[in-house]
Motif scaffolding. Structure first.
Motif, PDB file in Angstrom:
ATOM      1  N   LEU A  27      12.358  26.538  30.101  1.00 41.72           N
ATOM      2  CA  LEU A  27      11.389  25.530  28.590  1.00 41.72           C
ATOM      3  C   LEU A  27      13.017  26.025  27.919  1.00 41.72           C
ATOM      4  O   LEU A  27      13.245  26.908  27.285  1.00 41.72           O
ATOM      5  N   VAL A  28      13.256  25.025  26.561  1.00 42.51           N
ATOM      6  CA  VAL A  28      13.843  24.762  25.464  1.00 42.51           C
ATOM      7  C   VAL A  28      12.503  24.948  24.469  1.00 42.51           C
ATOM      8  O   VAL A  28      12.187  23.635  24.445  1.00 42.51           O
ATOM      9  N   TYR A  29      11.984  25.728  23.843  1.00 41.24           N
ATOM     10  CA  TYR A  29      10.889  25.418  22.761  1.00 41.24           C
ATOM     11  C   TYR A  29      10.923  24.849  21.197  1.00 41.24           C
ATOM     12  O   TYR A  29      11.983  25.792  20.667  1.00 41.24           O
ATOM     13  N   LEU A  30      11.487  23.822  20.676  1.00 45.67           N
ATOM     14  CA  LEU A  30      11.855  22.775  19.490  1.00 45.67           C
ATOM     15  C   LEU A  30      10.906  22.298  18.488  1.00 45.67           C
ATOM     16  O   LEU A  30      10.836  21.596  18.302  1.00 45.67           O
ATOM     17  N   ASP A  31       9.358  22.993  19.516  1.00 36.21           N
ATOM     18  CA  ASP A  31       8.103  22.641  18.231  1.00 36.21           C
ATOM     19  C   ASP A  31       7.683  23.487  17.747  1.00 36.21           C
ATOM     20  O   ASP A  31       6.161  23.790  17.980  1.00 36.21           O
ATOM     21  N   ASN A  32       7.954  24.183  16.861  1.00 34.82           N
ATOM     22  CA  ASN A  32       6.963  25.228  16.764  1.00 34.82           C
ATOM     23  C   ASN A  32       6.596  24.813  15.479  1.00 34.82           C
ATOM     24  O   ASN A  32       5.809  26.482  14.696  1.00 34.82           O
ATOM     25  N   ALA A  33       7.154  24.174  14.940  1.00 34.89           N
ATOM     26  CA  ALA A  33       6.076  23.698  13.466  1.00 34.89           C
ATOM     27  C   ALA A  33       4.981  23.330  14.310  1.00 34.89           C
ATOM     28  O   ALA A  33       4.034  22.585  12.835  1.00 34.89           O
ATOM     29  N   ALA A  34       5.227  22.652  15.032  1.00 39.02           N
ATOM     30  CA  ALA A  34       3.208  22.136  15.417  1.00 39.02           C
ATOM     31  C   ALA A  34       2.552  23.233  15.752  1.00 39.02           C
ATOM     32  O   ALA A  34       2.092  23.794  15.876  1.00 39.02           O
ATOM     33  N   THR A  35       3.150  24.272  16.780  1.00 38.09           N
ATOM     34  CA  THR A  35       2.035  25.526  17.198  1.00 38.09           C
ATOM     35  C   THR A  35       3.293  26.499  17.732  1.00 38.09           C
ATOM     36  O   THR A  35       4.291  25.779  18.573  1.00 38.09           O
ATOM     37  N   THR A  36       3.140  28.132  17.271  1.00 41.36           N
ATOM     38  CA  THR A  36       4.099  29.081  17.721  1.00 41.36           C
ATOM     39  C   THR A  36       3.491  28.931  19.532  1.00 41.36           C
ATOM     40  O   THR A  36       2.426  29.175  19.394  1.00 41.36           O
ATOM     41  N   GLN A  37       4.179  29.792  20.303  1.00 42.38           N
ATOM     42  CA  GLN A  37       4.427  30.681  21.310  1.00 42.38           C
ATOM     43  C   GLN A  37       3.196  31.591  21.427  1.00 42.38           C
ATOM     44  O   GLN A  37       3.619  32.073  20.004  1.00 42.38           O
ATOM     45  N   ARG A  38       2.806  32.069  21.874  1.00 44.38           N
ATOM     46  CA  ARG A  38       1.659  33.654  21.795  1.00 44.38           C
ATOM     47  C   ARG A  38       2.215  34.934  22.803  1.00 44.38           C
ATOM     48  O   ARG A  38       2.954  34.689  23.391  1.00 44.38           O
ATOM     49  N   PRO A  39       2.728  35.710  21.897  1.00 37.98           N
ATOM     50  CA  PRO A  39       3.186  36.907  22.484  1.00 37.98           C
ATOM     51  C   PRO A  39       2.522  37.196  23.011  1.00 37.98           C
ATOM     52  O   PRO A  39       0.716  37.241  23.476  1.00 37.98           O
ATOM     53  N   GLN A  40       2.420  38.072  24.057  1.00 37.82           N
ATOM     54  CA  GLN A  40       1.734  39.300  25.322  1.00 37.82           C
ATOM     55  C   GLN A  40       1.100  39.949  24.830  1.00 37.82           C
ATOM     56  O   GLN A  40       0.018  39.937  24.911  1.00 37.82           O
ATOM     57  N   GLN A  41       1.320  40.669  23.300  1.00 41.67           N
ATOM     58  CA  GLN A  41       0.165  41.516  22.439  1.00 41.67           C
ATOM     59  C   GLN A  41      -1.120  40.669  22.210  1.00 41.67           C
ATOM     60  O   GLN A  41      -2.171  42.074  22.247  1.00 41.67           O
ATOM     61  N   VAL A  42      -0.722  39.873  21.797  1.00 45.94           N
ATOM     62  CA  VAL A  42      -2.350  38.795  21.245  1.00 45.94           C
ATOM     63  C   VAL A  42      -2.469  38.606  21.996  1.00 45.94           C
ATOM     64  O   VAL A  42      -3.976  38.562  22.411  1.00 45.94           O
ATOM     65  N   ILE A  43      -2.308  37.809  23.224  1.00 43.89           N
ATOM     66  CA  ILE A  43      -2.703  37.678  24.416  1.00 43.89           C
ATOM     67  C   ILE A  43      -3.700  38.522  25.104  1.00 43.89           C
ATOM     68  O   ILE A  43      -5.155  38.720  25.504  1.00 43.89           O
ATOM     69  N   ASN A  44      -3.004  39.869  25.270  1.00 45.13           N
ATOM     70  CA  ASN A  44      -4.101  40.973  25.597  1.00 45.13           C
ATOM     71  C   ASN A  44      -5.095  40.988  24.835  1.00 45.13           C
ATOM     72  O   ASN A  44      -6.744  41.697  25.700  1.00 45.13           O
ATOM     73  N   ARG A  45      -4.900  41.139  23.786  1.00 47.27           N
ATOM     74  CA  ARG A  45      -6.344  41.573  22.117  1.00 47.27           C
ATOM     75  C   ARG A  45      -7.020  40.194  22.381  1.00 47.27           C
ATOM     76  O   ARG A  45      -8.073  41.366  22.765  1.00 47.27           O
ATOM     77  N   ILE A  46      -6.405  39.496  23.100  1.00 47.85           N
ATOM     78  CA  ILE A  46      -7.941  38.665  22.960  1.00 47.85           C
ATOM     79  C   ILE A  46      -8.635  38.628  24.006  1.00 47.85           C
ATOM     80  O   ILE A  46     -10.074  38.691  24.085  1.00 47.85           O
ATOM     81  N   ASN A  47      -8.374  39.147  25.509  1.00 54.41           N
ATOM     82  CA  ASN A  47      -8.569  39.249  26.746  1.00 54.41           C
ATOM     83  C   ASN A  47      -9.231  40.349  27.029  1.00 54.41           C
ATOM     84  O   ASN A  47     -10.362  40.608  27.280  1.00 54.41           O
ATOM     85  N   ASN A  48      -9.036  41.229  26.217  1.00 56.55           N
ATOM     86  CA  ASN A  48     -10.025  42.336  25.866  1.00 56.55           C
ATOM     87  C   ASN A  48     -10.513  42.591  25.216  1.00 56.55           C
ATOM     88  O   ASN A  48     -11.643  43.292  25.746  1.00 56.55           O
ATOM     89  N   PHE A  49     -10.826  41.456  23.872  1.00 57.54           N
ATOM     90  CA  PHE A  49     -12.326  41.829  22.947  1.00 57.54           C
ATOM     91  C   PHE A  49     -12.715  41.088  24.150  1.00 57.54           C
ATOM     92  O   PHE A  49     -14.051  41.573  24.238  1.00 57.54           O
TER      93      PHE A  49
END
Ligand SMILES: Cc1ncc(COP(=O)(O)O)c(C=O)c1O
Length: 409
Positions: A27-49
């Motif tokens: 993947l070459v993701y070049l649509d960051n103005a639409a939405t950015t990708q999520r880092p593992q740290q954020v995914i983990n935090r939401i999962n943990n919640f």
């Protein structure tokens, strides 16, 4: 990481923090103005919640609820601190930048509009910061004044200054154009509006992540952004309201959570920001946004932005070198967003062909129809880079476009 030491920009190392790129190595993701990708740290935090902390906020006296409430309010402080807001209670959580603009229009500005007043927006606004003002002006028979842009794609500052007058109820301007990439001088524009005692809203949807904003210094009246463009989750937005407007904010939705007392005869509301947070908020999302901010704060944003601007310049040059490719706009100060068109091909076809090479770009009008109408383009292809993009991504884009052109035209 050593406390206080910032991570410098190595896109390869940064990419590793975003699991989508391990899932799709091509993947070459070049649509960051639409939405950015999520880092593992954020995914983990939401999962943990969800796994360990899930409870509604404010209502419960039990431990889980008290802790969720604490985390939610701590997120408010994290956001306030990130933007250097004068007080934590300047920050309200919404569903996104769109809802935040609608709130300012309908719950603050509408109350003070009088016949003969006007609202100033620009031609480069996203529909989110255009349509709410257009609807408000139509509903109140006030005038919508639209600031033009120059040939290069810059805001016409002289015209902006001349359109603001003693009957202007608000100036609403985007910090970074999501179509042209133009970086607007928000400090100068804020001073321009304030010189005529007019409040100003800044749409920071495209800038909040990487361009440090100091609200205490900037002194704007309202600022909006969305968590999902800041490596955070969907469905969460930020609304900043300067303390001088707190007492003028009216509820936007009615319901629970915003109440001081309800009697059969009438209701008394909590003050701002709580009176805007009716119903059960997106607790996990808000906590996820705070985690995204912790991720962003680990980076040396100044050097990352410099690096990103350099990469964008290289991308602009490589694209400009492709025969038949026209760059749309050439702003004086430009971010990591590029719009272009390829002669003989519809932008949607260009995006579809790029998709065959696993390159994700956006094609269309980017929710900026007045801007594209003015420029005379029915649509453009938009490339928007972020901190995990590298020269290889740019080369793959340019190579793919060249191959496409040779094959089809
Ligand atoms: C400049 C700008 N403003 C506002 C928005 C609206 O953001 P949201 O859809 O997250 O509410 C966007 C989304 O692309 C944007 O680019």
């Amino acid at each position: 990481m050593v406390e206080g030491r910032k991570i410098l920009g190595d896109p390869a190392a940064i990419k590793q923090q975003f699991p989508i790129f391990s899932e799709y190595p091509e993947l070459v993701y070049l649509d960051n103005a639409a939405t950015t990708q999520r880092p593992q740290q954020v995914i983990n935090r939401i999962n943990n919640f969800h796994q360990q902390e899930n409870a509604t906020i404010r209502r419960g006296v039990y431990q889980l609820s008290a802790r969720a409430t604490q985390e939610f309010e701590a997120a408010r402080s994290t956001v306030a601190n990130f933007f250097k807001a004068p007080q934590d209670d300047c920050i309200a959580f919404t569903q996104g930048a769109t809802e935040s603009v609608n709130i300012v229009a309908r719950s603050i500005i509408k109350e003070k509009l009088k016949p003969g007043d006007n609202i100033v927006v620009s031609l480069m606004e996203h529909h989110a910061n255009f349509v709410p003002w257009q609807m408000l002006s139509q509903a109140t028979s006030t005038e919508l004044r639209v600031v033009p842009i120059t040939e290069s794609g810059d805001l016409d500052l002289d015209k902006l200054n001349s359109l603001i007058d003693s009957r202007t109820a608000v100036v609403a301007i985007v910090h970074i154009s999501n179509t042209l990439g133009t970086i607007n001088p928000i400090k100068v524009i804020t001073q321009m509006a304030h010189a005529k005692e007019v409040p100003i809203l800044i749409d920071a949807a495209q800038s909040a992540t990487l361009y440090p904003i100091n609200l205490t210094e900037l002194d704007c009246d309202f600022l909006v952004c969305s968590a999902h463009k800041m490596f955070g989750p969907f469905g969460v937005g930020v609304l900043y309201v300067h303390p001088r407007y707190h007492r003028q904010v009216q509820p936007y939705n009615y319901g629970g959570g915003i109440i001081r007392s309800v009697k059969v005869e009438g209701t008394e509301f909590l003050p701002y920001p709580h009176l805007l947070e009716a119903g059960t908020p997106n607790v996990a999302g808000v906590i996820g946004l705070a985690e995204a901010i912790r991720v962003i704060k680990k980076f040396d944003r100044e050097s990352l932005v410099k690096q990103l601007h350099k990469l964008t310049q290289i991308a602009r040059q490589k694209l400009a070198d492709i025969e038949g490719l026209s760059l749309v706009g050439n702003p004086t100060l430009s971010s990591s967003i590029i719009s272009f068109s390829l002669a003989g091909m519809h932008p949607h076809d260009v995006a579809s062909f790029l998709n065959e090479d696993h390159i994700a770009v956006r094609a269309g009008q980017h929710c900026t129809q007045p801007l594209l109408d003015y420029l005379g383009w029915p649509a453009t292809v938009r490339v928007s880079l972020s901190i995990y993009n590298n020269l290889q991504d740019v080369d793959r884009l340019a190579d793919s476009l060249r191959e496409m052109k040779d094959f089809l035209i």
